[in-house]
Motif scaffolding. Structure first.
Motif, short mmCIF file in Angstrom:
data_model
loop_
_atom_site.label_atom_id
_atom_site.label_comp_id
_atom_site.label_asym_id
_atom_site.label_seq_id
_atom_site.Cartn_x
_atom_site.Cartn_y
_atom_site.Cartn_z
N UNK A 1 0.82 -1.21 0.00
CA UNK A 1 0.00 0.00 0.00
C UNK A 1 0.85 1.26 0.00
N UNK A 2 0.40 2.25 -0.71
CA UNK A 2 1.10 3.53 -0.80
C UNK A 2 0.07 4.65 -0.87
N UNK A 3 0.48 5.85 -0.55
CA UNK A 3 -0.40 7.01 -0.62
C UNK A 3 0.33 8.17 -1.29
N UNK A 4 -0.43 8.99 -1.98
CA UNK A 4 0.09 10.26 -2.53
C UNK A 4 -0.84 11.36 -2.07
N UNK A 5 -0.28 12.35 -1.37
CA UNK A 5 -1.06 13.45 -0.82
C UNK A 5 -0.50 14.78 -1.29
N UNK A 6 -1.38 15.66 -1.72
CA UNK A 6 -1.01 17.05 -1.89
C UNK A 6 -1.10 17.76 -0.56
N UNK A 7 -0.67 19.01 -0.50
CA UNK A 7 -0.70 19.76 0.76
C UNK A 7 -2.11 19.88 1.35
N UNK A 8 -3.15 20.18 0.55
CA UNK A 8 -4.49 20.28 1.15
C UNK A 8 -4.93 18.98 1.83
N UNK A 9 -4.65 17.84 1.20
CA UNK A 9 -5.04 16.56 1.80
C UNK A 9 -4.28 16.30 3.10
N UNK A 10 -2.98 16.58 3.10
CA UNK A 10 -2.20 16.39 4.33
C UNK A 10 -2.78 17.22 5.47
N UNK A 11 -3.12 18.46 5.20
CA UNK A 11 -3.66 19.33 6.25
C UNK A 11 -5.03 18.82 6.73
N UNK A 12 -5.82 18.27 5.84
CA UNK A 12 -7.13 17.72 6.25
C UNK A 12 -6.96 16.58 7.24
N UNK A 13 -5.93 15.76 7.04
CA UNK A 13 -5.69 14.66 7.96
C UNK A 13 -4.98 15.12 9.24
N UNK A 14 -4.10 16.08 9.12
CA UNK A 14 -3.25 16.47 10.24
C UNK A 14 -4.00 17.25 11.32
N UNK A 15 -4.86 18.15 10.93
CA UNK A 15 -5.51 19.03 11.91
C UNK A 15 -6.34 18.25 12.93
N UNK A 16 -7.18 17.30 12.51
CA UNK A 16 -7.97 16.55 13.52
C UNK A 16 -7.10 15.70 14.46
N UNK A 17 -5.89 15.41 14.05
CA UNK A 17 -4.99 14.63 14.89
C UNK A 17 -4.16 15.51 15.82
N UNK A 18 -4.42 16.80 15.80
CA UNK A 18 -3.74 17.70 16.72
C UNK A 18 -2.51 18.38 16.19
N UNK A 19 -2.18 18.18 14.91
CA UNK A 19 -1.01 18.84 14.33
C UNK A 19 -1.36 20.30 14.00
N UNK A 20 -0.43 21.18 14.28
CA UNK A 20 -0.62 22.60 14.03
C UNK A 20 0.17 23.01 12.80
N UNK A 21 -0.48 23.49 11.73
CA UNK A 21 0.25 23.95 10.55
C UNK A 21 1.14 25.13 10.89
N UNK A 22 2.37 25.09 10.40
CA UNK A 22 3.33 26.15 10.64
C UNK A 22 3.63 26.92 9.36
N UNK A 23 3.82 26.19 8.27
CA UNK A 23 4.22 26.85 7.03
C UNK A 23 3.97 25.91 5.85
N UNK A 24 3.82 26.51 4.67
CA UNK A 24 3.78 25.77 3.41
C UNK A 24 4.65 26.53 2.41
N UNK A 25 5.39 25.80 1.59
CA UNK A 25 6.21 26.47 0.59
C UNK A 25 6.53 25.51 -0.55
#
Length: 262
Positions: A193-217
């Protein structure tokens, strides 16, 4: 897992291939190397860049790292080696013997282990790296993010490289080497199994898990997201996963001693 001593095989068209195309590519310092979906679609892997010295984009990533750094799926070790050259405490982990050996030859420290196996310094790493596609490990972004939160200190920094398009894809893939026409040869033992995520998808998964976005570039055609972890209960059980790292194959847990003290 295949070893460097496996006998090379040859197809009927005369193309040489091996049961371990990833190890072969690292030894050669070049591809071709691909992830192949079951429908035949190929994603080329940038082996030449991985085996080269850290480039300007890599150096900017490393400049952002704080304290002790864990490089998850370190591959041939260019980032770990660069951090070591700077006098930084850093550890690469990978399930490929070829990758770990290459990292050590560059002067970096690396451990033959999956991110889902016990690791030295759990809960005490200041920064973690998921670059070169390793956000896809295991095909389960939530399990991977939960595991990394347990490896980092509270407020620790995660720098993840995302796909340069808005994608959220879970796939079953093979690792393949030499291609002949439309067919790819030298496939890994089994699909994984493998996954490919763009930045919007990563943020959708990260926020509910308690991760705080710091920066995107973006830089050099590559995209990145920086996140900070929140407190994770130390009593929580680590997630169960069959995820693998850059060699793309499952491996029995290593009994070797950590190369970095906890």
């Amino acid at each position: 897992m295949s070893t460097a001593h496996e006998v090379m095989k040859r197809d009927t068209s005369g193309h040489s291939w091996s049961a371990d195309p990833y190890a072969d590519a690292l030894r050669a310092g070049s591809g071709p190397l691909f992830l192949r979906r079951d429908d035949g679609w190929l994603l080329p892997l940038d082996v030449e860049r991985w085996c080269a010295r850290a480039d300007a984009v890599d150096l900017c990533i490393l400049d952002r790292c704080e304290g002790a750094v864990l490089d998850v799926g370190c591959g041939p070790g260019r980032l770990v080696a660069e951090l070591a050259a700077r006098g930084r405490r850093a550890l690469g982990i990978d399930v490929s013997e070829a990758a770990v050996g290459h990292t050590a030859r560059l002067g970096g420290q690396a451990l033959l282990r999956s991110v889902f196996e016990p690791l030295p310094g759990e809960g005490r790493w200041d920064s973690a790296l998921l670059v070169d596609g390793n956000l896809g490990i295991g095909g389960d972004p939530c399990a991977l993010l939960e595991r990394l939160a347990r490896l980092l200190v509270t407020g620790g920094l995660l720098i993840a490289e995302t796909a340069p398009v808005d994608i959220d894809e879970r796939v079953s893939v093979h690792l393949v080497g030499v291609t002949s026409g439309t067919s790819a040869l030298g496939a890994a033992d089994a699909p994984f199994p493998w996954a490919r995520l763009g930045s919007p998808a990563l943020l959708r998964y990260a926020r509910p898990l308690g991760w705080l976005p710091v920066d995107q570039w973006s830089a050099g055609g590559r995209c990145f997201v920086a996140l900070r972890s929140r407190s994770i209960s130390s009593s929580a059980e680590p997630p169960k996963s069959t995820a693998v790292i850059s060699s793309q194959r499952a491996r029995k847990p290593s009994a070797g001693s950590p190369v970095v003290d906890g």
